[in-house]
Design an enzyme around this catalytic site. Structure first.
Site, PDB file in Angstrom:
ATOM      1  N   ASP A   1      -3.128  -6.940 -11.480  1.00  0.00           N
ATOM      2  CA  ASP A   1      -2.501  -5.712 -11.006  1.00  0.00           C
ATOM      3  C   ASP A   1      -1.357  -5.271 -11.902  1.00  0.00           C
ATOM      4  OD1 ASP A   1      -3.231  -3.972  -8.966  1.00  0.00           O
ATOM      5  OD2 ASP A   1      -1.464  -4.457  -7.770  1.00  0.00           O
TER       6      ASP A   1
ATOM      7  N   ASP B   1      -1.518 -10.354   5.251  1.00  0.00           N
ATOM      8  CA  ASP B   1      -2.428 -11.370   5.760  1.00  0.00           C
ATOM      9  C   ASP B   1      -2.406 -11.424   7.290  1.00  0.00           C
ATOM     10  OD1 ASP B   1       0.165 -12.207   5.723  1.00  0.00           O
ATOM     11  OD2 ASP B   1      -0.173 -14.041   4.593  1.00  0.00           O
TER      12      ASP B   1
END
EC number: 2.4.1.12
Length: 837
Positions: free
Chosen positions: A143, A537
């Site tokens: 990224d 998450d």
């Protein structure tokens, strides 16, 4: 039982001799807590009413937090797998493997903080797992669009051609070369292959040369050319501008040229860097993971995905097969959305000063959740079902057909059925509409009514064609404008479309990682990793559980994955700050477990655990107040409890005994060491009065004032000591509250003892209660004090100055400035010399 229906795993309940006393103590403790609060509320301290009121409010909050944390651990279980049955059924020798394909995801951002050698070891351990190579693919998300990561991956793919066959030939563990060669064991033990010693020495030389090449790339990357990086063909590197670059995909292994030195096929290795453009919200790690979901769906479309952080290598080569024992189990597999493995760590000091191992959470809390609806998703070491990530509901359990009694007259049975139908028309329909309105978009989350063949082929009849077009439009609105990707979502068992060539699939893969692909779709809302928090998450797992799925907690005898943990106090507090800030963001979002998902598939106690996971940072406020109270009591001579009677002493003693008994019994059934439990208790206080407190204020600033705070990536430890010194004390303010509390309580202890010495024997009795609470604070903050004074962690001067200043200001509240002056209740009388008689 038929071999095809035999379970591949089983639950191992905790022995009743261990779990029943534990539950009994929980109930007794709950009763004693109620009696304790009855006494506390009914016996206020009038001469220190404010201190008493603050202490009672704090104690009530602690009791509520204990309930949220304790009751989800009511049904703890353990599991064991049958790898031999899995092999016999799906992976027989000499026959094509029928194991399900798996796509691995590895995410990285900044090679300066996540060393390329660490990432390389993770990738090498993935490529060498004990799993059919044609069923395995590894996708690496860069990224940061760093050329260092790209070149490091190129070197890794070349070294993998030598490393993977060596691992499989000699069945070595672990299959990350750095950690394998660091093992202090006799590697000749139980080895009977005569060429092993020679091959091992040769492979170690190859790895040392590989490290030299990687370190050379790191050294080269320190000096960025003014015109930017250029590739070997002379063209500029597309990622020179990190915030403005096109999407990049490079297949290093797979298709052609993916053979090792022995001529065997290697798993596919794919480099992915999604498109970045100014003005777009790229959603950090969650957005990168969703890009990997789409790329993998277009290129390989495995029905299962396993994600790892770049510093978590595969420590157990059979870990994927362990997960498949649950996912492919004929009895429970269809309702499992993911299999979560515990996190285990290397390079942690022997005493684990800052509770980096998180043993209490992974070996107690997560086992408890597995007995309800499954563990929460912790961000790494997790095998997902792709269909669950697409936002589909879990399959419904088929109910057995209803039976009617033959003794009733036929007309009575008919009336009964007619009555049921009538009730359904009046009652069930509004209930369904209400559930659909309050919960998910049920119509869009169900499996499509038409298969791909019905959409693509010209079916007979205009109505069927029209329905297929409408359904296709719904899917594109949900998943995005990619016909290939939409088609892949209809393949429940995975697999790519045969009609498309590799070149066209690669072109489509570039399309689905475009920065505008997710616009006006359900990505990040109902599909994939959920946006809205830095701890994506928790949100992602929560959404799946709300859809009715259950998760599995798998603890193999050999840890499945191992990773790196923060090495010093500053790194650890920054990590905890990030987690706590994510929980605060979820608390203020639409997906808060306090009000989201009712009427779905989330179980009551599972909701308790999710509420606890987003509420715990707020405990920092009463914890800070409670840790300050002992010092104030010592400085002012007041106390938060009245003079104790015999009955009150019984409640206090009973409460402390139950607290210790609960911890001891938890450690027994979870097999947790006393040191690990105690370190967890200590860091609960350290993190609560520092990182959690700052997370609350930062979260409030973001919600109220719109001030967004950034966080830093946790440094990943490399093989050299220099990597452990990458971090400096960026958040020095985190250290001020605990340091102030330490100084304040030390001052209070000195003041209290000086008072007792000056005022005689009677003042020592009330002093012991105050000293007990002050020592409780100091003992819990001891690892923090040790970290401040440690050789590797130099305390910043600004922290010491501010802490002393704050402690001094609070100490001035002590109205008895001179502790050595005797205290009297009335005016001081002196002899005047006159005879009044």
């Amino acid at each position: 039982m038929d071999e095809a229906r035999q379970p591949l795993s089983r639950k191992v309940p905790i022995p009743s001799s261990l779990i029943n006393p534990y539950r009994m103590i929980i109930v007794i403790r709950l009763v004693i807590v109620c009696l304790f609060f009855h006494y506390r509320v009914m016996h206020p301290v009038h001469d220190a009413f404010v201190l008493w009121l603050i202490s009672v409010i704090c104690e009530i909050w602690f009791a509520m937090s204990w309930i949220l944390d304790q009751f989800p651990k009511w049904f703890p279980i353990e599991r064991e797998t049958y790898l031999d049955r899995l092999t016999l059924r799906f992976d027989k020798e000499g026959q094509p493997s029928q194991l399900a394909p798996v796509d691995f995801f590895v995410s990285t951002v900044d090679p300066a903080k996540e060393p390329p050698l660490v990432t390389a070891n993770t990738i090498l351990s993935i490529l060498a797992v004990d799993y059919p190579v044609d069923k395995l693919s590894c996708y690496v998300s860069d990224d940061g669009a760093a050329m260092l990561t790209f070149e490091g991956l190129s070197e890794t793919s070349e070294f993998a051609k030598k490393w993977v066959p060596f691992c499989k030939k000699y069945s070595i563990e672990p299959r990350a070369p750095e950690w394998y060669f660091q093992q202090k064991i006799d590697y000749l033990k139980d080895k009977v292959v005569p060429n092993f010693v020679r091959d091992r020495r040769a492979m170690k030389r190859e790895y040392e040369e590989f490290k030299i090449r990687i370190n050379a790339l790191v050294a080269k990357a320190q000096k960025v050319p003014e015109e930017g990086w250029t590739m070997q063909d002379g063209t500029p590197w597309p990622g020179n501008n990190v915030r403005d670059h096109p999407g990049m995909i490079q297949v290093f292994l797979g298709q052609s040229g993916g053979l090792d030195v022995e001529g065997n096929e290697l798993p596919r290795l794919v480099y992915v860097s999604r498109e970045k453009r100014p003005g777009y919200n790229h959603h950090k790690k969650a957005g990168a993971m969703n890009a990997l979901v789409r790329v993998s769906a277009v290129l390989t479309n495995a029905p299962y995905m396993l994600n790892l952080d770049c510093d978590h290598y595969v420590n157990n080569s059979k870990a994927v097969k362990e997960a498949m024992c649950f996912m492919m189990d004929p009895l429970v597999g269809k309702k499992v959305c993911y299999v979560q493995f515990p996190q285990r760590f290397d390079s942690i000091d022997r005493h684990d000063r800052y509770a980096n191992k998180n043993v209490v959470f992974f070996d107690i809390n997560m086992k408890g959740l597995d007995g309800i609806q499954g563990p929460i998703y912790v961000g790494t070491g997790c095998v997902f079902r792709r269909q669950a990530l697409y936002g589909y509901d879990a399959p419904k359990t088929k109910k057995p057909p209803s039976r009617t009694c033959n003794c009733w007259p036929k007309w009575c049975v008919c009336c009964f059925c007619f009555g049921n139908r009538k009730n359904k028309k009046k009652v069930t329909k509004p209930k369904t509409e209400k559930k659909k309105r309050l919960f998910f978009k049920k119509e869009e989350n169900q499996s499509p009514a038409y298969a791909l063949s019905e959409i693509d082929e010209a079916a007979a009849g205009a109505e069927t064609q029209k329905a297929g077009i409408v359904n296709q439009q719904k899917l594109e609105k949900k998943f995005g404008q990619s016909a290939v990707f939409v088609a892949s979502t209809l393949l429940e068992n995975g697999g790519t479309l045969r009609c498309d060539s590799p070149a066209s699939l690669l072109k489509e893969a570039i399309h689905v990682i475009g920065c505008g692909y997710e616009d006006k779709t359900d990505w990040g809302k109902e599909i994939g990793w959920i946006y809205g928090s830095v701890t994506e998450d928790i949100l992602t797992g929560f959404k799946m559980h709300c859809h009715g799925w259950r998760s599995i907690y798998c603890i193999p005898k050999r840890p499945a994955f191992k990773g790196s943990a923060p090495l010093n106090l500053s790194d650890r507090l920054n990590q905890v700050l990030r987690w706590a800030l994510g929980s605060i963001e979820i608390f203020f979002s639409n997906h808060c477990p306090l009000w989201y998902g009712y009427g779905g598939g989330l179980k009551f106690l599972e909701r308790f655990s999710y509420i606890n996971s987003i509420v715990y940072p707020w405990t920092s406020i009463p914890l800070l107040a409670y840790c300050t109270l002992p010092a104030i009591c010592l400085l002012t001579g007041k106390f938060i409890t009245p003079e104790l009677s015999n009955l009150a002493s019984i409640w206090y003693m009973s409460l402390f005994i139950c607290i210790f008994a609960t911890g001891i019994l938890e450690m027994r059934w979870a097999r947790v060491a006393v040191d690990d439990w105690w370190r967890n208790e200590q860091f609960w206080v350290i993190g609560g009065v520092s990182a959690h407190l700052f997370a609350v204020f930062q979260g409030l600033l973001k919600v109220i004032a719109g001030v967004d705070t950034s966080f830093t990536v946790t440094t990943k430890a490399g093989d050299d000591e220099e990597f452990s010194e990458l971090y400096t004390f960026k958040w020095t303010t985190l250290l001020i509250p605990p340091t102030t509390l330490l100084l304040l309580n030390f001052i209070g202890v000195v003041a209290g003892i000086s008072n007792a010495i000056n005022n005689g024997y009677e003042s020592w009795g009330p002093l012991f209660g105050k000293l007990f609470f002050a020592f409780w604070v100091i003992v819990h903050l001891y690892p923090f004090l040790k970290g401040l004074l440690g050789r590797q962690n130099r305390t910043p001067t600004i922290v010491i100055v501010w802490s002393i200043l704050l402690a001094s200001i609070i100490s001035l509240l002590w109205v008895r400035v001179n502790p050595f002056l005797a205290k009297t209740d009335g005016p001081l009388l002196e002899e005047c010399g006159l005879d009044c008689t």
